[in-house]
Design a protein around this motif. Structure first.
Motif, PDB file in Angstrom:
ATOM      1  N   TRP A   1       0.967  -1.042  -0.064  1.00  0.00           N
ATOM      2  CA  TRP A   1      -0.061  -0.086  -0.027  1.00  0.00           C
ATOM      3  C   TRP A   1       0.782   1.330  -0.190  1.00  0.00           C
ATOM      4  CZ3 TRP A   1      -4.385  -0.563  -1.818  1.00  0.00           C
ATOM      5  CH2 TRP A   1      -5.029  -1.656  -1.538  1.00  0.00           C
ATOM      6  N   ILE A   2       1.861   1.441  -0.491  1.00  0.00           N
ATOM      7  CA  ILE A   2       2.983   2.334  -0.724  1.00  0.00           C
ATOM      8  C   ILE A   2       2.507   3.327  -1.735  1.00  0.00           C
ATOM      9  CG2 ILE A   2       5.314   2.983  -0.487  1.00  0.00           C
ATOM     10  CD1 ILE A   2       4.096   1.142   1.718  1.00  0.00           C
ATOM     11  N   GLY A   3       2.043   4.476  -1.436  1.00  0.00           N
ATOM     12  CA  GLY A   3       1.746   5.349  -2.551  1.00  0.00           C
ATOM     13  C   GLY A   3       3.138   5.730  -3.262  1.00  0.00           C
ATOM     14  N   ASN A   4       2.917   6.075  -4.471  1.00  0.00           N
ATOM     15  CA  ASN A   4       4.095   6.749  -5.535  1.00  0.00           C
ATOM     16  C   ASN A   4       5.097   5.472  -5.748  1.00  0.00           C
ATOM     17  OD1 ASN A   4       2.541   8.855  -5.038  1.00  0.00           O
ATOM     18  ND2 ASN A   4       4.190   9.942  -3.724  1.00  0.00           N
ATOM     19  N   SER A   5       4.880   4.550  -5.108  1.00  0.00           N
ATOM     20  CA  SER A   5       5.953   3.658  -5.062  1.00  0.00           C
ATOM     21  C   SER A   5       6.499   3.185  -6.801  1.00  0.00           C
ATOM     22  CB  SER A   5       5.849   2.340  -4.292  1.00  0.00           C
ATOM     23  OG  SER A   5       4.686   1.648  -4.545  1.00  0.00           O
ATOM     24  N   THR A   6       5.523   2.922  -7.414  1.00  0.00           N
ATOM     25  CA  THR A   6       5.867   2.329  -8.722  1.00  0.00           C
ATOM     26  C   THR A   6       6.648   3.302  -9.761  1.00  0.00           C
ATOM     27  OG1 THR A   6       3.874   3.339  -9.735  1.00  0.00           O
ATOM     28  CG2 THR A   6       3.934   0.950  -8.808  1.00  0.00           C
ATOM     29  N   PHE A   7       6.625   4.771  -9.101  1.00  0.00           N
ATOM     30  CA  PHE A   7       7.615   5.514 -10.063  1.00  0.00           C
ATOM     31  C   PHE A   7       8.460   6.716  -9.182  1.00  0.00           C
ATOM     32  CE2 PHE A   7       3.424   7.741  -9.192  1.00  0.00           C
ATOM     33  CZ  PHE A   7       3.695   8.849  -8.652  1.00  0.00           C
ATOM     34  N   ALA A   8       8.303   6.156  -7.799  1.00  0.00           N
ATOM     35  CA  ALA A   8       9.241   7.098  -6.928  1.00  0.00           C
ATOM     36  C   ALA A   8      10.642   7.026  -7.294  1.00  0.00           C
ATOM     37  CB  ALA A   8       9.212   6.846  -5.620  1.00  0.00           C
ATOM     38  N   ASP A   9      11.632   8.022  -7.269  1.00  0.00           N
ATOM     39  CA  ASP A   9      12.970   8.065  -7.450  1.00  0.00           C
ATOM     40  C   ASP A   9      13.523   7.934  -6.117  1.00  0.00           C
ATOM     41  OD1 ASP A   9      13.116   9.377 -10.395  1.00  0.00           O
ATOM     42  OD2 ASP A   9      11.717  11.010  -9.142  1.00  0.00           O
ATOM     43  N   VAL A  10      13.034   8.366  -5.151  1.00  0.00           N
ATOM     44  CA  VAL A  10      13.579   8.131  -3.626  1.00  0.00           C
ATOM     45  C   VAL A  10      12.652   7.465  -2.702  1.00  0.00           C
ATOM     46  CG1 VAL A  10      14.409   9.416  -1.451  1.00  0.00           C
ATOM     47  CG2 VAL A  10      14.833  10.152  -3.867  1.00  0.00           C
ATOM     48  N   LEU A  11      13.001   6.283  -2.171  1.00  0.00           N
ATOM     49  CA  LEU A  11      12.218   5.764  -1.210  1.00  0.00           C
ATOM     50  C   LEU A  11      12.421   5.505   0.020  1.00  0.00           C
ATOM     51  CD1 LEU A  11      12.349   3.871  -4.175  1.00  0.00           C
ATOM     52  CD2 LEU A  11      10.825   2.647  -3.323  1.00  0.00           C
TER      53      LEU A  11
ATOM     54  N   ILE B   1      13.527  -0.297  15.001  1.00  0.00           N
ATOM     55  CA  ILE B   1      13.311   0.134  13.667  1.00  0.00           C
ATOM     56  C   ILE B   1      14.160   1.285  13.260  1.00  0.00           C
ATOM     57  CG2 ILE B   1      11.228   1.056  12.209  1.00  0.00           C
ATOM     58  CD1 ILE B   1      10.772  -1.735  13.507  1.00  0.00           C
ATOM     59  N   ASN B   2      14.597   1.249  12.211  1.00  0.00           N
ATOM     60  CA  ASN B   2      15.641   2.203  11.577  1.00  0.00           C
ATOM     61  C   ASN B   2      14.957   2.676  10.151  1.00  0.00           C
ATOM     62  OD1 ASN B   2      18.869   0.626  12.821  1.00  0.00           O
ATOM     63  ND2 ASN B   2      17.182   1.633  13.702  1.00  0.00           N
ATOM     64  N   GLY B   3      15.590   3.803   9.865  1.00  0.00           N
ATOM     65  CA  GLY B   3      14.769   4.354   8.561  1.00  0.00           C
ATOM     66  C   GLY B   3      16.393   4.297   7.196  1.00  0.00           C
ATOM     67  N   TYR B   4      15.750   4.089   6.117  1.00  0.00           N
ATOM     68  CA  TYR B   4      17.004   4.013   4.961  1.00  0.00           C
ATOM     69  C   TYR B   4      16.242   4.692   3.784  1.00  0.00           C
ATOM     70  CZ  TYR B   4      18.610   0.526   8.083  1.00  0.00           C
ATOM     71  OH  TYR B   4      18.989  -0.340   9.184  1.00  0.00           O
ATOM     72  N   ILE B   5      17.197   5.323   3.141  1.00  0.00           N
ATOM     73  CA  ILE B   5      16.815   5.946   1.774  1.00  0.00           C
ATOM     74  C   ILE B   5      17.485   4.899   0.551  1.00  0.00           C
ATOM     75  CG2 ILE B   5      17.133   7.641   0.408  1.00  0.00           C
ATOM     76  CD1 ILE B   5      17.824   9.498   2.467  1.00  0.00           C
ATOM     77  N   VAL B   6      16.273   4.628  -0.107  1.00  0.00           N
ATOM     78  CA  VAL B   6      16.422   3.642  -1.058  1.00  0.00           C
ATOM     79  C   VAL B   6      16.308   4.201  -2.474  1.00  0.00           C
ATOM     80  CG1 VAL B   6      15.959   1.256  -2.455  1.00  0.00           C
ATOM     81  CG2 VAL B   6      16.055   1.508   0.399  1.00  0.00           C
ATOM     82  N   LYS B   7      17.107   4.156  -3.569  1.00  0.00           N
ATOM     83  CA  LYS B   7      17.047   4.619  -4.934  1.00  0.00           C
ATOM     84  C   LYS B   7      16.286   3.974  -5.726  1.00  0.00           C
ATOM     85  CE  LYS B   7      20.701   7.642  -3.531  1.00  0.00           C
ATOM     86  NZ  LYS B   7      21.386   6.779  -2.891  1.00  0.00           N
ATOM     87  N   LYS B   8      15.648   4.458  -6.522  1.00  0.00           N
ATOM     88  CA  LYS B   8      14.899   4.049  -7.728  1.00  0.00           C
ATOM     89  C   LYS B   8      15.933   2.852  -8.438  1.00  0.00           C
ATOM     90  CE  LYS B   8      11.831   5.142 -11.730  1.00  0.00           C
ATOM     91  NZ  LYS B   8      11.585   6.170 -12.638  1.00  0.00           N
ATOM     92  N   ASN B   9      15.510   1.834  -8.773  1.00  0.00           N
ATOM     93  CA  ASN B   9      16.070   0.803  -9.827  1.00  0.00           C
ATOM     94  C   ASN B   9      17.238   0.219  -8.865  1.00  0.00           C
ATOM     95  OD1 ASN B   9      14.369   1.263 -11.920  1.00  0.00           O
ATOM     96  ND2 ASN B   9      15.549   3.073 -12.621  1.00  0.00           N
TER      97      ASN B   9
END
Length: 402
Positions: free
Chosen positions: A167-177, A189-197
Motif C-alpha cells: 500500500w505504498i503510494g507513489n512507489s511504482t515511479f518514485a525516485d527516492v524511497l 526500527i531504523n530508516g533508510y533511503i533507497v534509490k529507484k532501480n
C-alpha cells in the motif's frame, strides 16, 4: 447576502486566515481547476496518474510544506493544511500524491536525516524534479505497523534490506524511497533511503482499487537490497521516531476530507440550483434543502476543528490524541457529507463525470489510512482515560501471571 469565497464557507472561516494563506489558497485552487479538474475523471477511470501535471504542482511551491531551508517553502502548518484542502477539493488523488511525497517522505528526511542527506535530497524533491514515497506498512502489519518484519542487516559499508511493503503510494515511479526496517542487531526500527532501480528492488502496482484510483499504490519487494551507510537515516532509531512525522502528516490527512467535503458541497449547491424538476429547481424542495444544510453544518464544524488542530500544533500544544481525534472525527463526518451529496445528485451521483461519485469512492481509503477510525479513536481514548485498550485485558492478565 453574498457568500464569502465559496458556497461552503458559510461561516466566513476564510477570515481566520492570513493574507499569505489566502493567496496560497487561491493559487492552488486556480492550478487545480485549470490543470486537473478537466482531466481527473479520465485518469481516475483509467487508474493512471497524470504525470504531466507534476511540473505544475511543483510550481506551486508547496512540496516540503513546513520544512525550512533546502529550497523548501517553510509554510505554517495552517498554510500547508489549506493547500492540502484545495488539492483535495478538486482531486483527492493529487492531494495524496503530495501528502506522501511531502508530509511523509520529505518530512522524514528533514526531521530524521543527516545534514548531508538534507542537502542531497530535499531541494530536488521540493521542486518535484524527483518524487518520493514512504514505505512503512506491510501485508501483515497495517494498524500495528510497529510489528514490521522487513529486516536491515549490517554489512561492510552499509546495510542489506529484505522484506515486503504494501500500500505504498507513489512507489511504482518514485525516485527516492524512504524505507523502514528492523535492525537485526538491535531489533529496533531504523530508516533508510533507497534509490529507484536499486538491484533487488521491485515495485508492482496494486490493481482494482475503488478509491484514489489515480494514486499508484504498490507492493514493494526488497531482496537483498544494498543501502550505503550514508543513506541510513540517523534520526530513526526506534518506531517512536516515526511519531514526529506522523504528528504532522495526520493533521494533513485530516484536511483531505475537509477539502473533499467542500468540493462536494459546492457541487451539490450548484447542481440543486441549476437542475429543474416540475418547473422548479431541485433546491426548492424541503428534503433537498435539509440534506444540503446538514452537509453545510458538517463542513463548518470540520474546518473549525482542522483549523484549531493547526493552531494547537503551531503553539506546541497538540498531542497525539488531538491529532487522532481530528483525523477520525473529520473523516467520519466527511463520510456522512459525501453520502448525502451522492443522494442529492440521484442517478448522476454514481457517475464519475460528476465530482460527487468520485469523491464518495476516494474518501473510503482516506477513512482507513494513517490509522483507521477505530485505531485513532483508541489513541484519543488512551489519552483521555489514561488506559490503553489496544491489547485485550484478558491477554494482558494472562501474560502478567506467566
Amino acid at each position: 447576502m453574498t457568500l464569502n469565497f465559496t458556497a461552503s464557507d458559510y461561516y466566513q472561516i476564510d477570515d481566520l486566515l492570513t493574507t499569505e494563506e489566502k493567496a496560497l489558497r487561491m493559487k492552488v485552487r486556480e492550478c487545480m481547476e485549470k490543470d486537473v479538474a478537466p482531466i481527473m475523471a479520465e485518469y481516475w477511470e483509467k487508474a493512471e496518474f497524470p504525470f504531466h501535471v507534476i511540473p505544475n504542482l511543483g510550481a506551486l511551491s508547496i512540496a516540503g510544506g513546513t520544512i525550512k531551508g533546502y529550497g523548501c517553502p517553510g509554510l505554517s502548518i495552517t498554510a500547508s493544511a489549506i493547500a492540502t484542502a484545495e488539492l483535495s477539493r478538486v482531486d483527492a488523488s493529487c492531494s495524496t500524491f503530495m501528502l506522501v511525497h511531502s508530509s511523509l517522505a520529505m518530512l522524514t528526511i528533514a526531521l530524521c536525516g543527516s545534514e548531508a542527506q538534507k542537502q542531497k535530497y530535499l531541494s530536488s524533491l521540493a521542486k518535484l524534479k524527483a518524487v518520493a514515497c514512504w514505505a512503512l506498512t506491510e501485508p501483515d502489519y497495517g494498524s500495528d505497523a510497529s510489528g514490521l518484519k522487513t529486516t536491515a542487516t549490517k554489512v561492510e559499508g552499509g546495510w542489506i534490506l529484505d522484506g515486503h511493503k504494501r500500500w505504498i503510494g507513489n512507489s511504482t515511479f518514485a525516485d527516492v524511497l524512504v524505507v523502514f526496517a528492523r535492525n537485526t542487531t538491535t531489533n529496533q526500527i531504523n530508516g533508510y533511503i533507497v534509490k529507484k532501480n536499486a538491484p533487488g528492488l521491485t515495485a508492482t502496482k496494486i490493481e482494482n482499487k475503488i478509491g484514489l484510483r489515480m494514486v499508484q499504490n504498490g507492493d514493494i519487494v526488497l531482496r537483498k537490497v544494498f543501502v550505503t551507510d550514508e543513506d541510513r537515516l540517523p534520526g530513526v532509531n526506534s518506531f517512536q521516531d516515526t511519531s514526529k512525522v506522523l504528528a504532522v502528516s495526520r493533521v494533513m490527512v485530516a484536511w483531505q476530507p475537509i477539502g473533499i467535503s467542500m468540493g462536494v458541497y459546492d457541487m451539490c449547491h450548484r447542481y440543486l440550483k441549476e437542475r429543474k424538476q416540475f418547473g422548479a429547481p431541485l433546491a426548492a424542495f424541503q428534503i433537498n434543502q435539509e440534506k444540503l444544510v446538514r452537509m453545510l453544518g458538517n463542513v463548518q464544524a470540520m474546518v473549525l476543528m482542522g483549523w484549531r488542530l493547526c493552531k494547537l500544533y503551531e503553539n506546541g500544544k497538540m498531542t497525539a490524541g488531538h491529532a487522532s481525534l481530528g483525523k477520525s472525527w473529520i473523516t467520519l463526518k466527511a463520510r456522512e457529507t459525501v453520502a448525502l451529496g451522492r443522494e442529492l445528485l440521484g442517478g448522476n451521483g454514481i457517475l464519475s463525470d460528476f465530482l460527487v461519485a468520485k469523491a464518495f469512492c476516494d474518501l473510503e481509503p482516506i477513512y482507513t489510512f494513517e490509522g483507521t477510525y477505530d485505531i485513532n479513536s483508541l489513541v484519543t481514548g488512551r489519552e483521555v482515560t489514561g488506559i490503553a485498550s489496544f491489547k485485550p485485558v484478558v491477554a494482558s492478565r494472562q501474560r502478567s501471571r506467566m
